[in-house]
Write a protein that holds these residues in place. Structure first.
Motif, PDB file in Angstrom:
ATOM      1  N   VAL A  68     -35.589 -23.899 -54.502  1.00 44.25           N
ATOM      2  CA  VAL A  68     -36.660 -23.123 -55.096  1.00 44.25           C
ATOM      3  C   VAL A  68     -36.998 -21.985 -54.142  1.00 44.25           C
ATOM      4  O   VAL A  68     -37.122 -22.176 -52.946  1.00 44.25           O
ATOM      5  CB  VAL A  68     -37.899 -24.010 -55.335  1.00 44.25           C
ATOM      6  N   GLY A  69     -37.177 -20.790 -54.669  1.00 47.77           N
ATOM      7  CA  GLY A  69     -37.376 -19.623 -53.837  1.00 47.77           C
ATOM      8  C   GLY A  69     -36.168 -18.708 -53.873  1.00 47.77           C
ATOM      9  O   GLY A  69     -36.255 -17.554 -53.487  1.00 47.77           O
ATOM     10  N   GLN A  70     -35.029 -19.230 -54.354  1.00 44.12           N
ATOM     11  CA  GLN A  70     -33.810 -18.428 -54.443  1.00 44.12           C
ATOM     12  C   GLN A  70     -33.332 -18.309 -55.888  1.00 44.12           C
ATOM     13  O   GLN A  70     -32.237 -17.822 -56.136  1.00 44.12           O
ATOM     14  CB  GLN A  70     -32.701 -19.068 -53.608  1.00 44.12           C
ATOM     15  N   GLN A 224     -41.607 -21.941 -44.154  1.00 42.82           N
ATOM     16  CA  GLN A 224     -41.194 -20.612 -44.596  1.00 42.82           C
ATOM     17  C   GLN A 224     -40.460 -20.684 -45.928  1.00 42.82           C
ATOM     18  O   GLN A 224     -40.674 -19.839 -46.819  1.00 42.82           O
ATOM     19  CB  GLN A 224     -40.300 -19.961 -43.542  1.00 42.82           C
ATOM     20  N   GLU A 225     -39.594 -21.679 -46.098  1.00 43.39           N
ATOM     21  CA  GLU A 225     -38.903 -21.849 -47.377  1.00 43.39           C
ATOM     22  C   GLU A 225     -39.885 -22.156 -48.499  1.00 43.39           C
ATOM     23  O   GLU A 225     -39.731 -21.665 -49.626  1.00 43.39           O
ATOM     24  CB  GLU A 225     -37.872 -22.973 -47.252  1.00 43.39           C
ATOM     25  N   ALA A 226     -40.901 -22.954 -48.203  1.00 39.63           N
ATOM     26  CA  ALA A 226     -41.902 -23.279 -49.217  1.00 39.63           C
ATOM     27  C   ALA A 226     -42.697 -22.045 -49.615  1.00 39.63           C
ATOM     28  O   ALA A 226     -43.029 -21.850 -50.793  1.00 39.63           O
ATOM     29  CB  ALA A 226     -42.839 -24.373 -48.696  1.00 39.63           C
ATOM     30  N   ILE A 227     -42.996 -21.184 -48.656  1.00 35.36           N
ATOM     31  CA  ILE A 227     -43.723 -19.949 -48.965  1.00 35.36           C
ATOM     32  C   ILE A 227     -42.875 -19.049 -49.858  1.00 35.36           C
ATOM     33  O   ILE A 227     -43.380 -18.436 -50.814  1.00 35.36           O
ATOM     34  CB  ILE A 227     -44.119 -19.242 -47.659  1.00 35.36           C
ATOM     35  N   GLU A 228     -41.586 -18.963 -49.564  1.00 33.20           N
ATOM     36  CA  GLU A 228     -40.701 -18.174 -50.420  1.00 33.20           C
ATOM     37  C   GLU A 228     -40.658 -18.738 -51.836  1.00 33.20           C
ATOM     38  O   GLU A 228     -40.664 -17.997 -52.826  1.00 33.20           O
ATOM     39  CB  GLU A 228     -39.301 -18.139 -49.811  1.00 33.20           C
ATOM     40  N   ALA A 229     -40.604 -20.063 -51.936  1.00 30.37           N
ATOM     41  CA  ALA A 229     -40.573 -20.706 -53.247  1.00 30.37           C
ATOM     42  C   ALA A 229     -41.863 -20.444 -54.005  1.00 30.37           C
ATOM     43  O   ALA A 229     -41.852 -20.112 -55.201  1.00 30.37           O
ATOM     44  CB  ALA A 229     -40.360 -22.216 -53.083  1.00 30.37           C
TER      45      ALA A 229
END
Length: 378
Positions: A68-70, A224-229
């Protein structure tokens, strides 16, 4: 024997709880993917009229199954990669026929084409796999090249994004809060444990705190990945637009939390040196480190409650003030370094609370300087 049985039972129970927790965390993703696959097939088969639209559910699954995020970028790469693979495969197989060397040539040219247009690994892989499917399972017939497969891939990618945005969109604040918790917990607990180690002059405890802080880089990457998602979800899902303000607090805080973590590691290393060298240790220095741990705890709670982190800011400034008192009372070399790191970490936490850089430095400088005597003139 009984002890071994009890240990096995505890490990089995913990493993089962961990598996159930992972299921609960990913059940929404499973529902999204299943619904998207069914809808993609239904649209391609019933509305568009394709007899065997296997590319449509495959495209929907691939779009939603990535991190999620991509998904937005991956959906584009998917459709573009499928288009390249199908175009190269259909054209060459139509001209040169089928066979082992034809399959190898088609895959090679599909990959070269994908690289030439600037595609990443996902696009290259999708182009190659689509070319393989075209060359082996559904080669073009003598009647000509069909565009059905590209249309199916487009339908699947769009349905995947539509399900993510309109049906069962993830709660961005839940995603970020779940990821921020471990990172902030490690930071807060590490600082608190360091304060306790200083108070009791326990080097073993300080070393354990340093080890925990060093292991927290993975938690920062997860955050950081969660923020992008979450940012992707708030951009695509209308029902989640209201969460943008609260999410922006996490976005603004994340960079400064990472800096605070790294500054804290320097602080703990210097605390170990102070303890080993037997340097002076004013009580205010312990209180300063403890106040930093409290500031992190308040930052986590206030971000989760979507309120301005006022209490976190106040604790961070209190830490800076106590460090100033300790410096005025007299510290050794390592103690002065700890004072500097308390100040730097306090700036990071004040900035994480929503204060801009110049104001955060001014507030911390004033808190420290209140207790530091001015330097005599030469």
């Amino acid at each position: 024997m009984a002890l071994a049985t009890d240990g096995l039972a505890r490990r089995t129970g913990a493993d089962l709880r961990d598996r159930l927790r992972r299921v609960r965390m990913n059940v929404l993703l499973a529902l999204q993917t299943g619904i998207a696959a069914g809808l993609a097939w239904l649209i391609a088969h019933e509305l568009i009229g394709h007899s065997a639209p296997f590319f449509a559910p495959i495209a929907a699954v691939i779009t939603l199954a990535v991190s999620v995020g991509q998904r937005l970028r991956r959906a584009f790469e998917l459709v573009f990669g499928v288009a390249i693979g199908i175009a190269v495969g259909d054209l060459l197989i139509y001209l040169i026929g089928t066979g082992p060397w034809q399959v190898g040539l088609v895959v090679t040219l599909a990959i070269v084409t994908a690289i030439f247009v600037g595609g990443g690994s996902a696009l290259v892989t999708q182009a190659a796999s689509s070319a393989v499917l075209v060359a082996t399972l559904t080669p073009p017939t003598i009647t000509g090249i069909s565009y059905d497969r590209f249309v199916d891939a487009l339908v699947g990618g769009l349905v995947g994004l539509g399900v993510m945005a309109l049906l069962l969109p993830l709660n961005p604040l839940t995603v970020v809060g779940r990821a921020a918790g471990p990172a902030l917990d490690v930071l807060g607990e590490g600082l608190t444990a360091t304060a306790e180690a200083l108070a009791s002059r326990d080097t073993d405890r300080a070393e354990a705190a340093l080890a925990r802080l060093r292991a927290a880089e993975g938690d920062l990457r997860t955050l950081q990945e969660a923020i992008e998602a979450a940012s992707e979800t708030t951009a695509l899902a209308p029902v989640r637009w209201r969460a943008r303000g609260a999410l922006n607090q996490y976005v603004d805080a994340a960079e400064h939390v990472a800096r605070a973590l790294r500054n804290s590691r320097v602080l703990v290393r210097r605390a170990l040196t102070l303890l080993r060298d037997g340097e002076p240790l004013p009580a205010e220095l312990v209180e300063a480190v403890e106040a930093l741990g409290e500031a992190v705890g308040w930052l986590r709670r206030e971000l989760a409650d979507a309120v301005e982190p006022v209490a976190a800011r106040e604790r961070a400034l209190r830490a800076a003030s106590e460090a100033g008192v300790a410096y005025a009372a007299g510290v050794g070399f390592s103690g002065s370094v700890i004072v500097a790191q308390v100040r730097s970490t306090a700036v990071d936490l004040v900035r994480a609370s929503g204060v801009n850089g110049s104001d955060a430095n001014r507030l911390v400088r004033r808190a420290v300087g209140r207790h530091v005597p001015p330097s005599p003139r030469g």
